[in-house]
Design a protein around this motif. Structure first.
Motif, PDB file in Angstrom:
ATOM      1  N   CYS A 104      39.927  48.327  51.242  1.00 48.01           N
ATOM      2  CA  CYS A 104      38.543  47.924  50.986  1.00 48.01           C
ATOM      3  C   CYS A 104      38.128  48.320  49.577  1.00 48.01           C
ATOM      4  O   CYS A 104      37.531  47.532  48.839  1.00 48.01           O
ATOM      5  N   TRP A 106      40.128  48.873  47.047  1.00 51.32           N
ATOM      6  CA  TRP A 106      40.895  48.033  46.117  1.00 51.32           C
ATOM      7  C   TRP A 106      40.238  46.668  45.955  1.00 51.32           C
ATOM      8  O   TRP A 106      40.118  46.152  44.854  1.00 51.32           O
ATOM      9  N   GLY A 107      39.811  46.083  47.076  1.00 51.34           N
ATOM     10  CA  GLY A 107      39.150  44.781  47.009  1.00 51.34           C
ATOM     11  C   GLY A 107      37.890  44.836  46.181  1.00 51.34           C
ATOM     12  O   GLY A 107      37.605  43.921  45.392  1.00 51.34           O
ATOM     13  N   ALA A 111      37.470  42.825  42.718  1.00 53.92           N
ATOM     14  CA  ALA A 111      36.377  41.847  42.628  1.00 53.92           C
ATOM     15  C   ALA A 111      35.583  42.083  41.352  1.00 53.92           C
ATOM     16  O   ALA A 111      35.185  41.141  40.651  1.00 53.92           O
ATOM     17  N   MET A 399      37.472  37.775  47.487  1.00 50.76           N
ATOM     18  CA  MET A 399      37.437  39.235  47.379  1.00 50.76           C
ATOM     19  C   MET A 399      36.134  39.800  47.946  1.00 50.76           C
ATOM     20  O   MET A 399      36.129  40.842  48.612  1.00 50.76           O
ATOM     21  N   TRP A 402      36.102  39.849  51.665  1.00 50.14           N
ATOM     22  CA  TRP A 402      37.007  40.893  52.132  1.00 50.14           C
ATOM     23  C   TRP A 402      36.289  42.232  52.254  1.00 50.14           C
ATOM     24  O   TRP A 402      36.210  42.812  53.328  1.00 50.14           O
ATOM     25  N   TYR A 403      35.757  42.733  51.146  1.00 49.04           N
ATOM     26  CA  TYR A 403      35.245  44.104  51.224  1.00 49.04           C
ATOM     27  C   TYR A 403      33.835  44.180  51.797  1.00 49.04           C
ATOM     28  O   TYR A 403      33.487  45.172  52.449  1.00 49.04           O
ATOM     29  N   LEU A 476      45.148  40.951  46.842  1.00 48.92           N
ATOM     30  CA  LEU A 476      45.102  41.847  48.001  1.00 48.92           C
ATOM     31  C   LEU A 476      46.518  42.265  48.410  1.00 48.92           C
ATOM     32  O   LEU A 476      46.755  43.428  48.766  1.00 48.92           O
TER      33      LEU A 476
END
Length: 516
Positions: A104, A106-107, A111, A399, A402-403, A476
């Protein structure tokens, strides 16, 4: 660098070394709006959204706002429980464990890197457009299309933004009041001028207002709806910056959540006003000033500024978008650097990233790393794709889903033992976050599939697979590989020794050492 054990505290808890008590609700919302950057976001995303959904653009903005608004409550509740500059990374780790938390974080970082490159590109484009208007030399405006000049100027802008971001949160805050105020006033003037043209019959399209524009449930194919919502979600990205400033807020448990909600609602109102104004003025056709014209898609305001506002006033719109992108370029470093600071402090990233400048009380090293990675990313992408801007926008939507989605679900799981103890908890800790998370997860899955088709981006591809896929889902996958490397190099975080559900809010490295 500041000794963690001697760093200032907030609420009786040891902090990571950031300056406490600097951000209020209004100033936090202003920084959030600056990070969203409505001026640059609109000029970059209107063409993408219109290409997918036509006159349904206002409906798509509303559809993109709904998961953002619902997810904002997840952020608010998690922040009230555990204010931390790591925000999504910290909360998802506490809820789901180190591996989900790392991915999370990293995303979120990637982003930010993607949008920083986008911001810099827009800043460069409007910088040269503004100079071209000032000196009445159209050739100057063409410099932004010269690849070498574009890359070189972008790198200069990134270097300046990195330097300013390393000067402290107070400097950032003061600059944003001026730049955000200027761009919002100019956008309002643009909207009024467009409506005046429509009312007087001098608008090229002169469309009549129609309430059906605001209905996302009719007249849209699923694929078009998803592409449009992805662009809309990109348009709202950045409001969560307010939450990464929790440790620097006057009331860490309340101020960031309130600022985030105020920011996202203000942005929606701005987008709807501009969307309706430009549609009624220019229409969505593919010729001339039409919003569907591919020649205008990457820079809608570049095409509409002079026709709507005239030559000299039109330059103000160029200047406003330039100011918007520059302001956002600077503030977007804030969440990236603070997330890396938290990940470094909890040993999820190299510890060097946890260093805080003792004079300015900001994570200077992490800020520089963000700037360097962005510069490399932008250079590589620019060399791969002639229309990298569209690809970065589409990849950013993946992205973000995702997070943001992980954070929404983290709220439900983190508070699972108290979800039904009150009506308030049912709504704000369960229903809103769950619905927001489901919406974002659905858009994420469909967007990843759509991103593999080169036709859904700039047309650039690697091995027949769209470049957007590699920017989004591919990044990812790269993160998963790096996570395994970090697991071997720094196992403490992954063994649950440095960050758990019971880790006190605002805790710093000294607390980590005490628990080991």
């Amino acid at each position: 660098m500041t000794d963690q054990a001697e760093r200032p505290s907030s609420g009786g808890l040891v902090a990571k070394g950031l300056a406490p008590g600097k951000i209020g609700t209004f100033s936090g919302a202003v920084i959030g709006i600056s990070c969203v950057a409505p001026g640059y976001t609109l000029t970059a995303s209107i063409g993408l959204i219109v290409a997918a959904v036509g006159l349904k653009m206002p409906a798509i903005f509303i559809a993109g706002f709904i998961p953002m608004f619902l997810t904002a409550y997840a952020y608010r509740e998690l922040n009230a429980e555990s204010p931390d500059c790591g925000a999504s990374f910290t909360w998802s780790t506490k809820a789901f464990g180190p591996y989900v938390g790392w991915m999370c974080g990293w995303g979120m970082v990637m982003a930010t890197i993607i949008v920083l490159s986008n911001l810099a590109a827009i800043a460069v484009e409007f910088f040269y457009l503004f100079l071209a208007r000032v000196f009445d030399a159209p050739a100057i405006g063409d410099l932004a299309d010269h690849k070498a000049v574009n890359i070189a100027t972008t790198l200069v802008f990134l270097a300046l933004a990195t330097w300013i971001s390393g000067r402290g949160i107070t400097t950032s805050q003061r600059i944003q009041f001026v730049l955000v105020g200027f761009q919002m006033v100019v956008l309002l003037v643009f909207v009024v001028a467009a409506f005046v043209h429509v009312a007087s019959g001098s608008a090229p399209a002169g469309l009549a207002f129609d309430l059906s524009w605001f209905n996302p449930f009719s007249g849209l194919a699923l694929g078009a709806f998803v592409v449009g919502v992805t662009g809309s979600i990109f348009a709202f990205w950045g409001w969560d910056t307010c939450l990464t400033l929790g440790e620097e807020s006057k009331d860490p448990k309340k101020t960031p959540g309130r600022a985030g909600l105020l920011c996202v609602v203000s942005i929606l109102v701005t987008y709807l006003l501009v969307a309706v104004a430009v549609m009624m003025y220019a229409g969505v056709g593919e010729e001339g000033l039409g919003l569907g014209n591919p020649d205008n898609s990457e820079n809608v305001f570049g095409a509409l500024a002079e026709p709507v506002l005239g030559h000299w006033a039109g330059m103000l719109l160029f200047l406003a978008v330039f100011a918007s992108s520059v302001a956002s370029l600077q503030t977007t470093f804030l969440p990236a650097a603070r997330t890396m600071l938290a990940m470094g402090a909890y040993r999820a990233f190299p510890r060097k990233l946890a260093e805080v400048n003792p004079r300015f009380l900001v994570p200077t090293y992490a800020t520089v790393v963000a700037g360097v990675v962005t510069a490399v990313f932008y250079t590589v992408v620019s060399l791969l794709s002639e229309r990298a801007l569209l690809d970065t926008i589409a990849a950013l939507g993946i992205m973000i889903c995702w997070y943001y989605g992980i954070t929404a679900f983290a709220c439900v799981w983190y508070f699972r033992h108290e979800l039904f103890t009150s009506a308030r908890n049912v709504v704000f800790k369960f229903l809103f976050p769950l619905l927001g998370g489901i919406m974002l997860a659905a858009v994420f899955v469909i967007s990843v599939g759509e991103s593999m088709n080169p036709d859904n981006g700039s047309g650039a591809s690697i091995g027949g697979i769209g470049l957007v896929f590699f920017m989004g889902f591919g990044v990812l996958l790269l993160g998963a590989v790096l996570m395994l490397i970090m697991r071997l190099r720094q196992p403490d975080f992954f063994l649950g020794r440095t960050l758990t559900r019971d880790t006190p809010a605002l805790s710093g490295e000294a607390d980590v050492e005490a628990r080991r």
